[in-house]
Design a protein around this motif. Structure first.
Motif, PDB file in Angstrom:
ATOM      1  N   PRO A   4      21.436  41.780 -62.262  1.00 56.51           N
ATOM      2  CA  PRO A   4      20.261  41.177 -62.892  1.00 56.51           C
ATOM      3  C   PRO A   4      19.174  42.231 -63.068  1.00 56.51           C
ATOM      4  CG  PRO A   4      20.372  40.548 -60.584  1.00 56.51           C
ATOM      5  CD  PRO A   4      21.630  41.292 -60.888  1.00 56.51           C
ATOM      6  N   MET A  16      15.850  36.251 -67.547  1.00 60.72           N
ATOM      7  CA  MET A  16      16.811  37.042 -66.791  1.00 60.72           C
ATOM      8  C   MET A  16      17.515  38.003 -67.757  1.00 60.72           C
ATOM      9  SD  MET A  16      20.018  36.034 -64.321  1.00 60.72           S
ATOM     10  CE  MET A  16      20.810  35.013 -65.567  1.00 60.72           C
ATOM     11  N   LEU A  40      15.749  27.296 -63.987  1.00 60.26           N
ATOM     12  CA  LEU A  40      16.570  28.193 -63.169  1.00 60.26           C
ATOM     13  C   LEU A  40      18.007  27.722 -63.008  1.00 60.26           C
ATOM     14  CD1 LEU A  40      13.976  29.070 -60.379  1.00 60.26           C
ATOM     15  CD2 LEU A  40      14.800  30.601 -62.179  1.00 60.26           C
ATOM     16  N   ILE A 255      17.658  36.503 -57.631  1.00 65.79           N
ATOM     17  CA  ILE A 255      19.032  36.254 -58.054  1.00 65.79           C
ATOM     18  C   ILE A 255      19.844  37.512 -57.784  1.00 65.79           C
ATOM     19  CG2 ILE A 255      20.500  35.976 -60.121  1.00 65.79           C
ATOM     20  CD1 ILE A 255      18.447  34.093 -61.269  1.00 65.79           C
ATOM     21  N   MET A 276      26.078  35.132 -62.048  1.00 66.39           N
ATOM     22  CA  MET A 276      24.998  35.285 -61.078  1.00 66.39           C
ATOM     23  C   MET A 276      25.071  34.192 -60.016  1.00 66.39           C
ATOM     24  SD  MET A 276      23.527  37.974 -62.187  1.00 66.39           S
ATOM     25  CE  MET A 276      23.191  38.905 -63.693  1.00 66.39           C
ATOM     26  N   THR A 277      24.449  34.469 -58.887  1.00 63.08           N
ATOM     27  CA  THR A 277      24.264  33.439 -57.880  1.00 63.08           C
ATOM     28  C   THR A 277      23.224  32.439 -58.361  1.00 63.08           C
ATOM     29  OG1 THR A 277      22.447  34.592 -56.770  1.00 63.08           O
ATOM     30  CG2 THR A 277      24.683  35.124 -56.033  1.00 63.08           C
ATOM     31  N   LEU A 278      23.114  31.345 -57.644  1.00 66.34           N
ATOM     32  CA  LEU A 278      21.959  30.477 -57.817  1.00 66.34           C
ATOM     33  C   LEU A 278      20.686  31.259 -57.506  1.00 66.34           C
ATOM     34  CD1 LEU A 278      23.266  27.345 -55.898  1.00 66.34           C
ATOM     35  CD2 LEU A 278      22.846  27.457 -58.362  1.00 66.34           C
ATOM     36  N   ALA A 279      19.601  30.886 -58.134  1.00 64.37           N
ATOM     37  CA  ALA A 279      18.299  31.441 -57.757  1.00 64.37           C
ATOM     38  C   ALA A 279      17.973  30.980 -56.336  1.00 64.37           C
ATOM     39  CB  ALA A 279      17.226  30.975 -58.725  1.00 64.37           C
ATOM     40  N   ARG A 280      17.351  31.874 -55.567  1.00 61.86           N
ATOM     41  CA  ARG A 280      17.040  31.577 -54.159  1.00 61.86           C
ATOM     42  C   ARG A 280      15.571  31.838 -53.879  1.00 61.86           C
ATOM     43  NH1 ARG A 280      22.301  33.995 -50.833  1.00 61.86           N
ATOM     44  NH2 ARG A 280      23.899  33.105 -52.201  1.00 61.86           N
TER      45      ARG A 280
END
Length: 452
Positions: A4, A16, A40, A255, A276-280
């Motif tokens: 990202p 993003m 997101l 992310i 991508m991962t989930l947004a954290r």
């Protein structure tokens, strides 16, 4: 797609950018891809933002919104504009370049005076830029990758940069330091601390890629870590190049790329590779003399939960059809318990808790899914339980080829790819040690709009 890049929030729109090969599902020919979201979760793909040119590939970097036009790149534009700061990478050199957007990030024009930093190195990359209010200047965090040095630069205008200080040879070094990110993170109970995120590849403890973090202070010139202990963001194997959003508002949100360079070019996903991962959302928790990063999914709706399993020593149920499943469960740490996703062909992925004193771990096994075989696609992972804990809250997000685990309210996180030959259609929970009962398990399914 991989790292990202340029994560930034502008108004109600999350941007993003990311590393992208638009011509083939393998690394190379690197451009900046671009997607936007309002929540997101649902993302819309936009045209390529920065291209591979004769000057080199568009490697990783960041984006800021220059509202005060400090760069003088937005003369005549009310409210300034977006500036991308990125590495232009050729065979023999990596330089830091900038590009300006006057239309909210839809298109960019390279600065005529590029590069803005050139030290004559071919291992100098991944600038993350922020505005540092106490010193009223832009701060760039960038790495001299193979020297294991994080360098801090300062600038009043995003065009002329002065080296300020460095943080070096800390934690896990691996072969390269990559993708640094310096951000202020709130502490549970009050206050904030600076956290430096730093990716390494190869050389992660699970093999290949990993992200570590350091907690400390930043005075506008140097980052001073409270200690040099190695703390990993994620105990899975598919979490790399973590970056936070500029101008997120409130607690930082970030992310990561959900893959590992040991097998990223070989994944069995057909005409595409990379996600991508989930947004954290991030915070810090003090635990004795130690720090724990707390990570919670950002953007997922909190409604729609229903109880799926409640009580008994062994229970199973059909999984509802849907793009993704979001589950909540609490392990009783007096007993060994296993949660398993599986199918009629005998494939499975399982998450378990074994509190026995010699083991004391939350563990994951993806080896029962048979849709992908690779010598470095490690199957088992574990994370130590906190001494004295009686229960372990767990949240699992299962998608078509990904699993994200948030244990202990987000202090024990794991991100893993999985590949079934036949999609899982059932869930089973079992208490293995005698005398235990299954606490309730809640589930909801949700669907996002594929955009990347």
């Amino acid at each position: 797609m991989n790292d990202p890049n340029g994560l930034i929030r502008v108004g109600d729109e999350w941007h993003m950018f990311h590393q992208l090969n638009p011509a083939a599902p393998v690394m190379g020919n690197v451009h900046w891809g671009h997607a936007v979201s309002r929540d997101l979760v649902n993302w819309k793909t936009l045209p390529v933002a920065l291209a591979n040119t004769p000057a080199g590939q568009a490697f990783s970097g960041s984006a800021v919104y220059d509202r005060a036009n400090t760069s003088r790149l937005f003369d005549g534009v009310t409210g300034g504009g977006m500036v991308a700061i990125y590495t232009r990478a050729s065979d023999g050199r990596q330089t830091q370049d900038i590009a300006a957007s006057r239309d909210g990030g839809r298109t960019f024009a390279d600065y005529a005076g590029n590069p803005v930093i050139d030290i004559g190195s071919d291992q100098f990359r991944d600038p993350k830029v922020m505005w540092h209010q106490p010193t009223r200047r832009w701060i760039m965090t960038v790495v001299r990758a193979r020297e294991h040095r994080v360098i801090f630069y300062g600038s009043a205008d995003l065009r002329r940069w002065t080296e300020l200080g460095e943080f070096s040879n800390a934690g896990l070094r691996g072969v390269d330091y990559e993708c640094p990110d310096l951000v202020r993170v709130p502490v549970e109970g009050g206050g904030t601390r600076w956290v430096l995120f730093l990716s390494i590849n190869p050389g992660g403890p699970q093999g290949g890629s990993a992200v570590q973090y350091f907690v400390g202070d930043f005075d506008g010139r140097r980052f001073a870590a409270e200690d040099r202990a190695t703390r990993l963001m994620d105990f899975g194997k598919d979490f790399y190049a973590f970056q936070t959003f500029t101008d997120a508002g409130g607690a930082p949100i970030g992310i990561a790329w959900m893959s590992n360079w040991q097998y990223a070019n070989d994944l069995p996903t057909g005409t595409w590779r990379g996600a991508m991962t989930l947004a954290r959302r991030l915070s810090l928790r003090r635990r004795g003399v130690d720090w724990r990063l707390v990570q919670q999914p950002a953007g997922l709706d909190t409604s729609g939960w229903r109880t799926l399993i409640d009580g008994g020593r062994r229970a199973h149920t059909a999984l509802p059809r849907g793009d993704a499943l979001d589950l909540r469960f609490t392990f009783d740490l007096d007993h060994r318990t296993v949660v398993q996703f599986g199918n009629g062909a005998g494939e499975f992925v399982e998450i378990g808790c074994d509190p026995r004193p010699a083991i004391g771990s939350l563990w994951i096994n993806r080896g029962g899914a048979k849709g992908f075989s690779h010598p470095f696609f490690t199957d088992k992972f574990s994370c130590a339980l906190s001494p004295g804990a009686k229960t372990l809250p767990l949240r699992l997000v299962l998608d078509r080829c990904s699993l994200e685990v948030f244990g202990d309210d987000g202090t024990m996180c794991a991100s893993l790819l999985h590949f079934f030959g036949t999609p899982p259609d059932r869930l089973e929970v079992a208490v293995i040690s005698p005398g235990g009962m299954i606490p309730s398990l809640s589930l909801r399914s949700f669907s996002g709009t594929p955009g990347l």
